[in-house]
Write an enzyme that holds these catalytic residues in place. Sequence first.
Site, PDB file in Angstrom:
ATOM      1  N   SER A  99     -18.904  -0.609  -2.255  1.00  0.00           N
ATOM      2  CA  SER A  99     -19.125  -0.936  -3.694  1.00  0.00           C
ATOM      3  C   SER A  99     -18.894  -2.651  -3.909  1.00  0.00           C
ATOM      4  CB  SER A  99     -18.249  -0.498  -4.658  1.00  0.00           C
ATOM      5  OG  SER A  99     -16.937  -0.564  -4.290  1.00  0.00           O
ATOM      6  N   TYR A 140       0.657   4.349  -2.380  1.00  0.00           N
ATOM      7  CA  TYR A 140      -0.214   5.301  -2.135  1.00  0.00           C
ATOM      8  C   TYR A 140      -0.321   6.088  -1.005  1.00  0.00           C
ATOM      9  CZ  TYR A 140      -5.083   7.246  -1.843  1.00  0.00           C
ATOM     10  OH  TYR A 140      -6.148   8.058  -1.755  1.00  0.00           O
ATOM     11  N   ARG A 179       0.760  -1.336  -0.146  1.00  0.00           N
ATOM     12  CA  ARG A 179       0.161  -0.184   0.062  1.00  0.00           C
ATOM     13  C   ARG A 179       0.754   1.203  -0.009  1.00  0.00           C
ATOM     14  NH1 ARG A 179      -5.188  -1.578   2.518  1.00  0.00           N
ATOM     15  NH2 ARG A 179      -5.618   0.646   3.023  1.00  0.00           N
ATOM     16  N   ASP A 236      -3.776  -4.029   6.575  1.00  0.00           N
ATOM     17  CA  ASP A 236      -4.863  -3.455   6.287  1.00  0.00           C
ATOM     18  C   ASP A 236      -5.139  -3.000   7.909  1.00  0.00           C
ATOM     19  OD1 ASP A 236      -7.307  -3.097   4.958  1.00  0.00           O
ATOM     20  OD2 ASP A 236      -8.236  -4.566   6.493  1.00  0.00           O
TER      21      ASP A 236
END
Length: 341
Positions: free
Chosen positions: A193, A149, A146, A278
């Site tokens: 989503s 980003y 990650r 996470d």
Amino acid sequence: MKELERKAILVTGGAGFLGSHLCERLLGLGHEVICVDNFFTGTRRNIEHLLDHPRFELIRHDVTMPLYIEVDEIFNFACPASPIHYQRDPVQTTKTSVHGAINMLGLAKRVKAKILQASTSEVYGDPQLHPQPEAYWGHVNPCGFRSCYDEGKRCAETLFFDYHRQHQLRIKVMRIFNTYGPGMHPNDGRVVSNFIVQALRNQPITVFGEGQQTRSFCYRDDLIEGCLRLMHDTPDTFTGPVNLGNPQEFTVRSLAELVIEMTGSSSPIVHQPLPADDPVQRCPDISLAREQLGWSPTVELEEGLRSTIAYFEALLNGGDFQAARGLHSLVAATAGTHIHQ
């Protein structure tokens, strides 16, 4: 709006989920809007209803390359924002955050424009302080999947504040927490989503770990309202960073159960291992936004999910896309096409 009050406003990433709604709001306020996007994750469909608007212009451009244009304000939203997208080309993701910031800051310096950076709660990493205030420096892995980003956005913030200190540039920095709503990409890998699409298809709903990790969910209209207040209703001395998000926490498991209930789905919940890095908890402290912007979210989760579910139903069933995503009547297309590609 009087001609003297009308501004030429550049929105990078303007064909994305949030960028397209920002373009609509700015047009509705009477401004001229220049949308810049390379369509890596943004889509023409998000802004096709604006193409004939006399105060809207679309430029297909990658912000990692310099842009020469005359504008009064810049909203820098350009960057893939979901793991499935920003991990597809991590080097390009870092370039978009860092080179993109350098190019937009350089443009702002040249034309003396005010500029806003759409930063992210990911600058806090997997936080050890809860909820997260702006003064918290974060707990970020600089070498993980990650990191392209997380660290790209952290570096962009550094650049913004250095341009402010070194060149007296007028800057605003907002940190966006989980945001959802009509207009989201169906395959962006985000939890809202994902769950809605899986539920509408009666597919197994994928929950990572036991689903006890928490998230806060801010509806898109609330987020854009906070963004505009930061840019237009605060003095130049207030730069941020400022958290924009919903301070009400939900476990991922409870979100899955609510989506199943609201869609009437027969989807089972299945568990998969947690992805690397996470965050276990993610929730904003919005005291600063309340104090400086007079802002806090107004849309409750069930209300926002109802609109988002209707949008995905229309998307999956070939319905009216613009109606489902909540096209603002203030920016209904008129005459004259303004496109450069």
